[in-house]
Write a protein that holds these residues in place. Structure first.
Motif, PDB file in Angstrom:
ATOM      1  N   ALA A  26       3.409  -1.099  -1.612  1.00  0.00           N
ATOM      2  CA  ALA A  26       1.948  -1.099  -1.633  1.00  0.00           C
ATOM      3  C   ALA A  26       1.438  -1.894  -0.441  1.00  0.00           C
ATOM      4  O   ALA A  26       2.167  -2.707   0.140  1.00  0.00           O
ATOM      5  N   ARG A  27       0.191  -1.642  -0.077  1.00  0.00           N
ATOM      6  CA  ARG A  27      -0.482  -2.450   0.942  1.00  0.00           C
ATOM      7  C   ARG A  27      -0.224  -3.931   0.655  1.00  0.00           C
ATOM      8  O   ARG A  27      -0.287  -4.364  -0.488  1.00  0.00           O
ATOM      9  N   LEU A  28       0.055  -4.703   1.688  1.00  0.00           N
ATOM     10  CA  LEU A  28       0.377  -6.112   1.527  1.00  0.00           C
ATOM     11  C   LEU A  28      -0.782  -6.842   0.856  1.00  0.00           C
ATOM     12  O   LEU A  28      -1.932  -6.580   1.180  1.00  0.00           O
ATOM     13  N   SER A  29      -0.472  -7.742  -0.071  1.00  0.00           N
ATOM     14  CA  SER A  29      -1.570  -8.416  -0.771  1.00  0.00           C
ATOM     15  C   SER A  29      -1.384  -9.920  -0.760  1.00  0.00           C
ATOM     16  O   SER A  29      -1.403 -10.554  -1.793  1.00  0.00           O
ATOM     17  N   GLY A  30      -1.187 -10.490   0.399  1.00  0.00           N
ATOM     18  CA  GLY A  30      -1.182 -11.943   0.497  1.00  0.00           C
ATOM     19  C   GLY A  30       0.183 -12.517   0.821  1.00  0.00           C
ATOM     20  O   GLY A  30       1.135 -11.790   1.091  1.00  0.00           O
TER      21      GLY A  30
END
Ligand SMILES: [Zn+2]
Length: 430
Positions: A316-320
């Motif tokens: 998934a899109r990077l989230s932190g």
């Protein structure tokens, strides 16, 4: 569109056999590095213990700190005469990390970039303006060689001088740009001020900093492009580790060159597919600087459904970042998950604050948000309905009960530079 269909869609037993033979090679290659000889000894494993892909879990992690301590060439696994290029990461604290490449490493990196750029629909008919820094930073040269390999007309414009960048787009009939998402927005703002048309553009690739779905929508609308997310890091050559396909739904991680795992950043345990944690990567074909289970510090999860394009596993899109993680009542919470949930609710404004307290020995999280007046009637019942909606959405994402407080628009702190929206007040009570 495929650059190398056979390898991009390899699956099942064929993929596992390829990954296993490459993992065995990598485990032998790292024995040329003193750090790994010692780390393997400490973990009580030897290269011969790696007989299946699951045996990867027996191997020790490598951290950014380890790489820094190896400065400058401590992680090179080949004699220096075989290293044909060096890049470094930006050394924000202390020494930078040095990465080296053999001729074969550069070729592999270029191949991966050619796959990525082909995957988003770019061809030899495109004119590609590469607005990333050339130099020790890997972004510029990484995209440059990949775009050339595809056969595009490449403009190595690098960063800066936005007016000139816009003139080049117009004068050279540029069809694709590559930059950070932040610069993409700056570019379109300046173009709008100049009254300059960017109508030749059709595709943009963005990376090197986090961005959101709403930012993608804005960039696509104002630049008139399809915008794609890219992911990479110097420790894994540079850009091109994972990239979106035309579905724009997660980034394919190149399964023939990287083994990816998601771990719990607090315990180091491997997490089941679909759960959010820290991305750990073992590159499979790196010669000059092979790494074992490198802890990227980036937070993501594997997507569990198959992509219609037929390529392999996606993140998934990077989230932190793992460093930002909070543990609340035993549950790992990433501030970016809270932000993502809040931004998806039109009833709340862009500003929020998160407070974590320990009350009667229990962790309590309170989220303050500014109410969006256009969704609020002013009635108490309406306020309670909104609070229930927001706390319900947070519970669904984090599996955590929270208290939501609405405040007047304009009353929460505004930040210049890095925002400090999470305040953990538990420490004082111990
Ligand atoms: Zn796909």
């Amino acid at each position: 569109m495929f650059w190398n269909r056979e390898i991009e869609t390899i699956a099942g037993d064929n993929l596992e056999a390829l990954q296993l033979s490459r993992l065995k090679w990598t485990v032998r290659q790292v024995q040329n590095v003193e750090f790994y000889r010692r780390a393997f000894q400490k973990a009580g494993v030897s290269p011969g213990d790696i007989q299946t892909l699951d045996d990867l879990e027996k191997l020790p992690f490598t951290t950014k700190k380890d790489l820094r301590e190896g400065y400058p060439f401590g992680f090179f696994a080949v004699p220096k005469r075989e290293v044909v290029r060096i890049h470094t990461t930006s050394g924000t604290t202390g020494k930078p990390t040095v990465v080296g490449y053999t001729r074969q490493d550069l070729d592999t990196w270029t191949e991966l970039m050619a796959r990525n750029l082909t995957m988003v629909g770019l061809t030899e008919d495109d004119v590609f303006q590469n607005i990333l820094g050339y130099g020790l930073f890997t972004g510029g040269l990484g995209f440059h060689y990949g775009a050339e390999r595809v056969g595009m007309t490449v403009i190595p414009s690098s960063t800066g001088n936005t007016k000139r960048q816009i003139e080049m787009i117009q004068d050279f009939g540029v069809t694709a740009i590559n930059s950070t998402p932040g610069y993409g927005l700056h570019l379109v703002e300046v173009a709008e001020q100049m009254g300059a048309s960017l109508e030749t553009l059709r595709i943009a690739t963005f990376g090197a900093e986090p961005w959101s779905e709403s930012m993608r929508a804005e960039l696509e609308r104002r630049l008139g492009v399809d915008a794609y997310d890219s992911y990479g890091m110097s420790e894994m050559y540079g850009p091109g580790v994972a990239f979106e396909c035309e579905e724009k739904d997660g980034l394919h991680i190149w399964h023939d060159c990287y083994l990816a795992e998601i771990i719990d950043p607090a315990t180091g345990e491997r997490l089941p597919d679909g759960e959010t944690g820290e991305l750990v990567i073992t590159p499979l074909v790196k010669e000059a600087m092979p790494l074992i289970r490198y802890r990227t510090g980036d937070i993501t999860r594997f997507l569990t459904d198959d992509c219609p394009c037929g390529r392999g596993k996606r993140i998934a899109r990077l989230s932190g970042r793992a460093d930002d993680m909070l543990v609340i009542r035993g549950i790992n919470v990433f501030p970016s998950q809270i932000e993502h949930t809040l931004l998806s609710l039109p009833e709340v404004g862009d500003q929020y604050m998160v407070y974590v307290d320990r009350i009667n020995h229990l962790d309590e999280m309170t989220i303050e948000v500014e109410i969006n007046r256009s969704y609020f009637s002013g009635e108490l019942a309406d306020l309670q309905r909104l609070q229930k909606k927001v706390s319900g959405a947070i519970r669904e994402t984090l599996n955590l009960r929270t208290t939501v407080k609405f405040v007047e628009p304009g009353t929460l702190p505004r930040f210049e530079g890095k925002a400090k929206r999470v305040v953990d007040r538990r420490g004082a009570i111990w």
